[in-house]
Scaffold this active site. Structure first.
Site, short mmCIF file in Angstrom:
data_model
loop_
_atom_site.label_atom_id
_atom_site.label_comp_id
_atom_site.label_asym_id
_atom_site.label_seq_id
_atom_site.Cartn_x
_atom_site.Cartn_y
_atom_site.Cartn_z
N CYS A 144 0.81 -1.22 0.00
CA CYS A 144 0.00 0.00 0.00
C CYS A 144 0.83 1.27 0.00
O CYS A 144 2.03 1.24 0.25
CB CYS A 144 -0.85 0.07 1.27
SG CYS A 144 -2.13 -1.14 1.37
N CYS A 170 13.11 -1.84 4.67
CA CYS A 170 13.07 -2.78 3.53
C CYS A 170 14.03 -2.34 2.42
O CYS A 170 13.84 -1.30 1.78
CB CYS A 170 11.65 -2.85 2.97
SG CYS A 170 11.56 -3.75 1.41
N ASP A 186 18.48 -5.14 -14.96
CA ASP A 186 17.14 -5.24 -14.36
C ASP A 186 17.28 -5.04 -12.85
O ASP A 186 18.37 -5.21 -12.29
CB ASP A 186 16.52 -6.61 -14.68
CG ASP A 186 15.00 -6.54 -14.64
OD1 ASP A 186 14.46 -5.51 -14.20
OD2 ASP A 186 14.36 -7.52 -15.03
N ASP A 187 16.17 -4.68 -12.19
CA ASP A 187 16.26 -4.43 -10.76
C ASP A 187 16.25 -5.69 -9.93
O ASP A 187 16.82 -5.76 -8.85
CB ASP A 187 15.12 -3.50 -10.31
CG ASP A 187 13.79 -3.99 -10.81
OD1 ASP A 187 13.31 -5.01 -10.31
OD2 ASP A 187 13.25 -3.35 -11.74
N CYS A 215 8.73 -12.82 1.54
CA CYS A 215 8.65 -11.60 2.35
C CYS A 215 7.41 -11.70 3.24
O CYS A 215 6.35 -12.09 2.78
CB CYS A 215 8.53 -10.37 1.46
SG CYS A 215 8.30 -8.85 2.42
N CYS A 258 16.48 -4.33 6.20
CA CYS A 258 15.99 -5.71 6.14
C CYS A 258 16.46 -6.33 4.83
O CYS A 258 16.25 -5.76 3.76
CB CYS A 258 14.46 -5.73 6.20
SG CYS A 258 13.79 -7.39 5.89
N CYS A 277 14.62 -11.53 2.64
CA CYS A 277 14.37 -12.36 1.45
C CYS A 277 15.67 -12.71 0.72
O CYS A 277 15.67 -13.55 -0.16
CB CYS A 277 13.41 -11.64 0.51
SG CYS A 277 13.95 -9.99 0.05
S1 SF4 Z 1 11.98 -9.53 3.27
FE1 SF4 Z 1 12.79 -8.48 1.43
S2 SF4 Z 1 11.04 -7.48 0.46
FE2 SF4 Z 1 10.44 -8.07 2.54
S3 SF4 Z 1 10.80 -6.25 3.81
FE3 SF4 Z 1 12.66 -7.50 3.92
S4 SF4 Z 1 13.96 -6.75 2.22
FE4 SF4 Z 1 11.89 -5.99 1.87
#
Ligand code: SF4
Length: 499
Positions: free
Chosen positions: A9, A256, A368-369, A405, A456, A459
């Site tokens: 969101c 993130c 690419d990202d 995630c 973070c 993932c």
């Molecule tokens: S797990 Fe990956 S996508 Fe999810 S908040 Fe952490 S860094 Fe972002």
């Protein structure tokens, strides 16, 4: 650029200290952030009572002749808005309608309205707890859990600040919240890890104060950026400005990292830096880290739009020609998952036009990202090959994604992620490229200007910042490796002992 990845969101909230026409500011604040979610949108204003508008899809354009109608429908000097892409709950139209935010709760004498960005991890236990006080839920979104948790605390006669503190202590997950109380006060707060962005700013005359997921929500209104809401911070607004208080109990920041690579708009600022500058640095890093491949390449090609800035950085660093051989169809916004699986190939055609002039016989670097599921990458590589490209090396700015995630990005299971079981060499083989080359984690971190421990990377590393997410990830990984077939968002429905 995996078309099937969405974020949860975007939020915006504002109060006008003198005039009773806040809606246009909220409208533009949300229009600037439609990239954060385009399955549904909503506005809520306050003029002594709450007024709500909800709709599906992109925020509509408002014609001048209809403006008064909108102002009449959404009157008042305070307003909040939301755009949503569902990463939880069901996807049918009726469910999307029920999940549209902002939401308002009128329970046992307490009224509250909330707009939120993020994802609740302990959703099962929280829902179980709240059902005792509120047997009937009205919406299908995590915002209701947060709103009801606040209402429950307020019913017990704590004040709003303490209610927010309870949320921070007892709700695990990502939540950047903006809300309005029944007596007309705008407030905002963030989870104790600060996983999602939320900033504050005000008009030049300081008579309109606002919160926005991204700074572009402020700049589109001509507002000045003031500050990023800190992890665990609770902010209220009064006539003399923002009142800030940090309620967090020593948890560490975990912003993130994927926001930098993919989600945030390039003209937003994160951690004081424009996102496009960070992405340019990503490209420069890739040029340094894979200089041998750069030497044998003829041209760089970007996949619009999120990799354009990294491509520019790579081009600047290496001097290699950037062939502007891909163009995005400007008004096509559908995501691949919305169409039938057999239509995916043509979906790429509808979104991106690959120009064939200068690719035949060339060694390409495609920037690419990220690679999430690999579907889009596979199709793009195939198309480049069909146009005669000789070698194709993929340069990817976000390090390899190996796990789901839990905090609001649409990556729910190990099975859907191409990188969860494959090495870069195996991914290259799976998508038909000659090589896949990820930016190093260290390079990524240094480009952001943040410290590694403030971000973070759950993932990417498998180390999640919150405890339940870590337990769920370990449990899901084990089951996946034992051949258990994951059914969508399994952690919300199928891990009773862990919740
Ligand atoms: S797990 Fe990956 S996508 Fe999810 S908040 Fe952490 S860094 Fe972002």
């Amino acid at each position: 650029m995996d078309n099937s990845v969405g974020t949860k969101c975007g939020v915006f909230g504002a109060v006008h200290l003198h005039e009773k026409k806040i809606f246009p500011y909220v409208y533009w604040g949300m229009r600037a952030q439609n990239h954060r979610g385009h399955q549904s949108h909503g506005f809520l204003t306050y003029d002594g009572g709450f007024h709500v508008y909800h709709g599906l899809d992109l925020i509509p354009k408002i014609k001048r002749k209809n403006l008064q109608e909108w102002l009449d429908r959404l009157p008042g000097h305070i307003g909040i808005g939301n755009v949503r892409y569902t990463t939880s709950g069901r996807m049918e139209e009726a469910a999307l309608v029920k999940g549209t935010q902002p939401i308002k709760i009128d329970g046992s004498g307490v009224k509250l309205a909330v707009s939120f960005n993020g994802n609740v991890v302990n959703t099962v236990s929280l829902r179980r707890e709240l059902k005792k006080d509120f047997p009937k839920f009205s919406y299908e979104c995590d915002a209701e859990l947060i709103c009801r948790k606040l209402v429950k605390s307020l019913m017990a006669e704590t004040d709003l600040k303490e209610a927010a503190r309870t949320c921070m202590d007892e709700i695990e997950g990502a939540f950047s919240v903006c809300g309005i109380t029944e007596d007309g006060n705008l407030f905002a707060f963030k989870d104790a890890y600060g996983l999602r962005p939320l900033c504050a700013g005000c008009s030049r005359k300081k008579d309109i104060l606002a919160f926005s997921s991204e700074t572009v929500g402020l700049s589109i209104n001509g507002f000045e950026y003031d500050f990023e809401v800190e992890p665990g911070e609770f902010v209220t607004v009064n006539r003399s400005g923002f009142e800030r208080e940090n309620l967090s109990s020593g948890k560490k920041r975990a912003f993130c990292a994927f926001e930098f690579a993919y989600f945030a708009r390039p003209d937003s600022k994160l951690n004081g830096k424009y996102v496009y500058e960070v992405r340019e640095e990503f490209g420069r890093n890739l040029g340094k880290e894979y200089s041998d491949l750069v030497k044998e390449a003829d041209v760089i090609v970007s996949l619009p739009q999120t990799s354009n800035d990294a491509t520019y950085g790579l081009h600047e660093e290496t001097g290699l020609r950037w062939e502007r051989g891909t163009r995005r169809h400007r008004y096509v916004t559908e995501r691949a998952f919305m169409l039938l699986p057999e239509e995916r190939y043509s979906t790429i055609d509808r979104k991106i036009n690959i120009l064939n002039n200068n690719l035949a016989g060339k060694n390409l670097i495609i920037v690419d990202d990220s690679i999430v599921r690999g579907d889009t990458t596979r199709v793009v590589v195939e198309k480049m090959r069909n146009l005669g490209a000789k070698k194709i090396h993929l340069f990817i700015t976000f390090p390899r994604i190996i796990g789901p995630c839990f905090y609001g990005i649409d990556m729910a299971t190990y099975g859907e992620l191409i990188g969860s079981t494959r090495s870069p060499e195996e991914i290259a083989q799976a998508v038909g490229a000659d090589s896949v080359n990820y930016q190093s984690l260290e390079g990524f971190v240094s480009a952001t200007g943040m410290k590694k421990h403030e971000l973070c990377f759950g993932c990417v590393t498998g180390n999640y910042p919150t405890p339940l997410a870590q337990r769920l990830a370990n449990w899901m990984r084990k089951r996946f490796e034992n051949g258990h077939v994951e059914k969508g968002r399994i952690y919300e429905i199928d891990a009773p002992n862990l919740m």
